[in-house]
Design a protein around this motif. Structure first.
Motif, PDB file in Angstrom:
ATOM      1  N   GLY A 119       2.662   1.638 -17.001  1.00  0.00           N
ATOM      2  CA  GLY A 119       1.287   1.219 -16.707  1.00  0.00           C
ATOM      3  C   GLY A 119       0.871   1.687 -15.329  1.00  0.00           C
ATOM      4  O   GLY A 119       1.705   2.082 -14.500  1.00  0.00           O
ATOM      5  N   ASP A 120      -0.437   1.684 -15.095  1.00  0.00           N
ATOM      6  CA  ASP A 120      -0.932   1.986 -13.755  1.00  0.00           C
ATOM      7  C   ASP A 120      -0.369   0.973 -12.773  1.00  0.00           C
ATOM      8  O   ASP A 120      -0.125  -0.184 -13.116  1.00  0.00           O
ATOM      9  CB  ASP A 120      -2.467   1.921 -13.724  1.00  0.00           C
ATOM     10  N   ARG A 121      -0.153   1.392 -11.534  1.00  0.00           N
ATOM     11  CA  ARG A 121       0.266   0.453 -10.502  1.00  0.00           C
ATOM     12  C   ARG A 121      -0.888   0.247  -9.526  1.00  0.00           C
ATOM     13  O   ARG A 121      -1.470   1.192  -9.019  1.00  0.00           O
ATOM     14  CB  ARG A 121       1.525   0.936  -9.787  1.00  0.00           C
ATOM     15  N   ARG A 122      -1.187  -1.009  -9.310  1.00  0.00           N
ATOM     16  CA  ARG A 122      -2.298  -1.365  -8.438  1.00  0.00           C
ATOM     17  C   ARG A 122      -1.857  -2.493  -7.514  1.00  0.00           C
ATOM     18  O   ARG A 122      -1.002  -3.304  -7.880  1.00  0.00           O
ATOM     19  CB  ARG A 122      -3.515  -1.833  -9.248  1.00  0.00           C
ATOM     20  N   ALA A 123      -2.451  -2.546  -6.343  1.00  0.00           N
ATOM     21  CA  ALA A 123      -2.145  -3.610  -5.390  1.00  0.00           C
ATOM     22  C   ALA A 123      -3.416  -4.400  -5.098  1.00  0.00           C
ATOM     23  O   ALA A 123      -4.477  -3.824  -4.850  1.00  0.00           O
ATOM     24  CB  ALA A 123      -1.583  -3.036  -4.093  1.00  0.00           C
ATOM     25  N   PHE A 124      -3.289  -5.733  -5.151  1.00  0.00           N
ATOM     26  CA  PHE A 124      -4.415  -6.622  -4.913  1.00  0.00           C
ATOM     27  C   PHE A 124      -4.093  -7.532  -3.728  1.00  0.00           C
ATOM     28  O   PHE A 124      -3.048  -8.180  -3.720  1.00  0.00           O
ATOM     29  CB  PHE A 124      -4.698  -7.474  -6.147  1.00  0.00           C
ATOM     30  N   PRO A 125      -4.965  -7.579  -2.709  1.00  0.00           N
ATOM     31  CA  PRO A 125      -4.707  -8.464  -1.562  1.00  0.00           C
ATOM     32  C   PRO A 125      -4.678  -9.921  -1.995  1.00  0.00           C
ATOM     33  O   PRO A 125      -5.457 -10.338  -2.860  1.00  0.00           O
ATOM     34  CB  PRO A 125      -5.872  -8.171  -0.616  1.00  0.00           C
ATOM     35  N   ASP A 181       6.578   8.756  -7.893  1.00  0.00           N
ATOM     36  CA  ASP A 181       7.199   7.939  -8.931  1.00  0.00           C
ATOM     37  C   ASP A 181       8.661   7.631  -8.628  1.00  0.00           C
ATOM     38  O   ASP A 181       9.138   6.520  -8.900  1.00  0.00           O
ATOM     39  CB  ASP A 181       7.097   8.652 -10.288  1.00  0.00           C
ATOM     40  N   LEU A 182       9.393   8.597  -8.063  1.00  0.00           N
ATOM     41  CA  LEU A 182      10.812   8.403  -7.798  1.00  0.00           C
ATOM     42  C   LEU A 182      11.031   7.283  -6.784  1.00  0.00           C
ATOM     43  O   LEU A 182      11.866   6.393  -6.997  1.00  0.00           O
ATOM     44  CB  LEU A 182      11.442   9.705  -7.292  1.00  0.00           C
ATOM     45  N   VAL A 183      10.287   7.314  -5.688  1.00  0.00           N
ATOM     46  CA  VAL A 183      10.419   6.282  -4.661  1.00  0.00           C
ATOM     47  C   VAL A 183      10.038   4.916  -5.225  1.00  0.00           C
ATOM     48  O   VAL A 183      10.740   3.920  -5.019  1.00  0.00           O
ATOM     49  CB  VAL A 183       9.551   6.621  -3.425  1.00  0.00           C
ATOM     50  N   ASP A 211       0.837  -1.206   0.000  1.00  0.00           N
ATOM     51  CA  ASP A 211       0.000   0.000   0.000  1.00  0.00           C
ATOM     52  C   ASP A 211       0.868   1.252   0.000  1.00  0.00           C
ATOM     53  O   ASP A 211       0.563   2.242  -0.695  1.00  0.00           O
ATOM     54  CB  ASP A 211      -0.928  -0.006   1.217  1.00  0.00           C
ATOM     55  N   ARG A 212       1.951   1.227   0.776  1.00  0.00           N
ATOM     56  CA  ARG A 212       2.857   2.381   0.821  1.00  0.00           C
ATOM     57  C   ARG A 212       3.504   2.611  -0.544  1.00  0.00           C
ATOM     58  O   ARG A 212       3.604   3.757  -1.010  1.00  0.00           O
ATOM     59  CB  ARG A 212       3.934   2.140   1.877  1.00  0.00           C
TER      60      ARG A 212
END
Length: 404
Positions: A262-268, A240-242, A233-234
């Motif tokens: 591309g988009d960045r997404r997080a999925f549990p 973008d740099l981090v 999540d962080r």
């Protein structure tokens, strides 16, 4: 009355509708899709499609439209290290072909896959209703009464839920699940790099979870990056740099300069296995029946296996003049698919627990095991055949490249 009503217009729902309608054109098949009509065009992700699934797509008449966008996986490399290690030793490599000229898998943009399946639905006369879903249903002796989200009724001989791992229809049917959370999330994005990948896929086992680099056309790669949920999540919220600095620590510099495109997404991530795949006039397919860890890249391909088995069950029953929605018929599908699904769920669970840690004795054990497999060509050939989905003795016809 509709013969088969599919809820969920993703890859599994659409391919099931195409498979049944193609083999039995007289059956009325409809798909309910909650998203707006053009929402699928915004999906920038890509998926790994094993050889058996590409054979299924070939029989469905869509592979020729997908293949120009498909990147063959020509080689697979497996490493095991810590994030900060200067060198990542390669413990295991796989050649990418199951037979000469036939890759064990391809990477396919979701846009190409869904677009081709939707065109096939249109060509065959499968109706897709957008911005609606089933809000309730009740099964009778000859049909199932379905209530749509706007309150309007439908009747079908068979209702199939392809509405995802959090399936509401599964809950409405009273089907229980085995479920637990891994405390991990999968970050998915696409990167562009300077140097060609030559079709090589890589899986780096890191303490927080696997980091997979999957080749795409035009010097791009799809990433499935597993991290502990709080860290994922962080990273997704970071600038973008981090994000790119953390990405380079894991990706390395062998392919030159990287750019996230591309988009960045997080999925549990978790394990979800339905205790039953069927009920009277009702069946589960795809993620509604099983959600597994992406460590093996088999999640979507399990769904295609469901499609092949369920379509064959339905079509053969119809040809014999039997009721396609009867529980006796549907239990054949359940028997066909449940053991394989549970086996894969357990396998991915064990692999994730074995590799997603930095425990010294476990590290030694797993690296010894990887090295042992590397030295046994016949065992490697067996594993690659299993991964391609071509070795099962009771494969449905579509997975074997044969029409129903």
């Amino acid at each position: 009355m509709i013969d088969m009503l599919v809820v969920g217009g993703g890859y599994v729902g659409l391919s099931l509708a195409v498979a049944v309608k193609q083999a039995a054109p007289h059956l009325a098949v409809e798909v309910l899709e909650a998203a707006p009509e053009d929402a699928w065009r915004n999906d920038g992700r890509a998926s790994a499609i094993i050889a058996a699934a590409s054979q299924l797509l070939g029989i469905l008449g869509v592979w020729q439209d997908i293949e120009p966008e498909a990147q063959p996986i020509t080689r697979m490399v497996v490493t095991d290290s810590r994030t900060g290690d200067p060198v990542r030793p390669v413990f295991l490599t796989f050649a990418g072909e199951v037979t000469e000229g036939k890759p064990f898998a391809h990477m396919i943009p979701n846009l190409a896959l869904v677009g081709a399946l939707r065109q096939a639905c249109e060509r065959l006369g499968v109706t897709i209703r957008h911005r609606t879903t089933a809000s309730g249903f009740s099964a009778g002796s000859t049909h199932v009464d379905v209530t749509l989200a706007d309150g309007s009724p439908l009747q079908a001989r068979l209702l199939v839920a392809c509405d995802g791992v959090r399936s509401k229809l599964r809950d409405m049917a009273g089907i229980k699940t085995v479920r637990w959370d891994y405390g991990q999330s999968g970050i998915v994005t696409t990167v562009e790099h300077e140097r060609p990948h030559d079709g090589c896929a890589e899986e780096h086992f890191l303490p927080a979870g696997p980091f997979a680099i999957l080749p795409l056309k035009n010097n791009r790669s799809s990433l499935v990056w597993t991290e502990r949920t709080a860290d994922a999540d962080r990273l997704v919220r970071a600038d973008d740099l981090v994000f790119e600095e953390e990405l380079e620590r894991r990706f390395g510099h062998k392919l030159g300069r990287l750019a996230v495109v591309g988009d960045r997404r997080a999925f549990p991530l978790g394990l979800t296995l339905a205790r039953d795949f069927v009920a009277p006039r009702f069946a589960l397919a795809g993620d509604a029946a099983h959600g597994i860890h992406p460590i093996s890249g088999q999640g979507l391909n399990l769904g295609f296996k469901d499609v092949a088995a369920l379509a064959e069950t339905i079509v053969e029953a119809d040809r014999l003049g039997l009721d396609i929605g009867s529980l006796t018929i549907l239990e054949r599908y359940q028997t066909w698919r449940r053991f394989d699904t549970f086996r894969m769920g357990v396998t991915t669970d064990v692999l994730n627990r074995l590799f997603s840690n930095d425990i010294g004795p476990l590290r030694l054990m797993r690296d010894f095991g990887l090295g042992l497999v590397e030295r046994m060509p016949k065992l490697k050939d067996y594993f690659i055949g299993e991964a391609a989905g071509l070795t099962a003795k009771n494969n449905p016809r579509l997975l074997a490249g044969q029409p129903i």
